[in-house]
Design an enzyme around this catalytic site. Structure first.
Site, mmCIF file in Angstrom:
data_model
loop_
_atom_site.group_PDB
_atom_site.id
_atom_site.type_symbol
_atom_site.label_atom_id
_atom_site.label_comp_id
_atom_site.label_asym_id
_atom_site.label_seq_id
_atom_site.Cartn_x
_atom_site.Cartn_y
_atom_site.Cartn_z
ATOM 1 N N SER A 145 59.777 -8.289 -21.367
ATOM 2 C CA SER A 145 60.180 -7.896 -20.836
ATOM 3 C C SER A 145 61.031 -9.067 -20.248
ATOM 4 O O SER A 145 62.658 -9.011 -20.085
ATOM 5 C CB SER A 145 60.052 -7.105 -19.589
ATOM 6 O OG SER A 145 58.977 -5.559 -19.782
ATOM 7 N N HIS A 209 61.003 -10.080 -14.520
ATOM 8 C CA HIS A 209 62.198 -10.085 -14.892
ATOM 9 C C HIS A 209 62.951 -10.853 -14.334
ATOM 10 O O HIS A 209 63.818 -11.088 -14.748
ATOM 11 C CB HIS A 209 62.651 -8.226 -14.355
ATOM 12 C CG HIS A 209 61.588 -7.468 -15.140
ATOM 13 N ND1 HIS A 209 61.719 -6.319 -14.745
ATOM 14 C CD2 HIS A 209 60.572 -7.670 -16.453
ATOM 15 C CE1 HIS A 209 60.367 -5.481 -15.394
ATOM 16 N NE2 HIS A 209 59.939 -6.493 -15.834
#
Length: 243
Positions: A145, A209
């Site tokens: 991610s 993220h």
């Protein structure tokens, strides 16, 4: 997974192949299938035996913040290995779908070698950033991610007008087309809000993220400069967002 509100799928028009993007997708899928997380490899058994194998597997190859910051050489490699480990089918498929959509055009713009180094470097730093902010955590972190968030950040800078067809839950999942400069900042805002919520136990590493996205956007801004943005092709990536 990249986020808990959407999974984007679609097709990017391009003039060149994207071997790094597709190679990383194939490698990630292959590692997942042969590992214990997929549940397909009989070597790891079933039931409690499989669960124990999965936990040991994640601990061995994933990032444990409290261990990473001790200076252990083996632990120092885990932000690289964790990029290729996923916790389940939805985790894998969500990440790879995002990567396919936004990675192809970004790789074409950067070039193969630079894009590969960009992906690995930003992914490593995103996981490291999460570990620094959660230095006492014993929770294992796995997944691509952070690296894929960096690709999204670079894509936003390079192709801000590329249009993405999205399904927003609060709009009754109506398909609406928006440019990347609308969709991706909205996604970042959701990650920021989610990262601010207290969490006890397993969850999505939203901070990774945010770190990855910031690194990706910043790298593209420094590397390519304001005068080298590329106008999105007529048939820009389009896809759908779902919870």
């Amino acid at each position: 997974m990249i986020g808990n509100w959407s999974t984007t799928v679609g097709r990017a028009v391009r003039s060149k192949p994207a071997p790094v993007t597709y190679g990383l997708i194939v490698l990630s899928c292959l590692i997942f299938v042969i590992g214990p997380a997929s549940g397909l490899n009989p070597v790891y058994g079933t039931g409690d035996e499989l669960l124990a194998a999965q936990q040991a597997y994640f601990r061995r190859w994933g990032v444990v913040p409290a261990e990473l910051l001790t200076g252990d050489p083996r632990a120092a490699l885990t932000p690289a290995t964790a990029l290729f480990i996923h916790g389940g089918w939805l985790h894998l498929l969500g990440n790879m779908l995002f990567f396919h959509v936004f990675g192809v055009m970004t790789e074409e713009r950067m070039g193969r070698v630079e894009f590969a180094l960009f992906y690995l470097g930003c992914g490593y730093l995103a996981l490291l950033g999460y570990a620094v902010a959660n230095a006492e955590s014993q929770q294992t972190l796995v997944g691509a991610s952070g690296a894929i968030s960096a690709v999204l950040g670079a894509f936003l800078y390079l192709f801000p007008k590329a249009r993405v067809t999205s399904l927003f839950p609060f709009l009754f999942f109506l398909p609406l087309r928006f440019p990347a400069w609308v969709v991706l900042p909205f996604w970042v805002t959701l990650q920021w809000l989610a990262a601010g919520r207290a969490s006890t136990g397993p969850g999505v590493a939203y901070l990774a993220h945010l770190v990855g996205f910031s690194l990706g956007f910043g790298y593209a801004w420094v590397r390519f400069g304001r005068t080298t943005r590329v106008k999105a092709p007529a048939a820009a990536p389009e896809g759908e967002n779902q919870p």
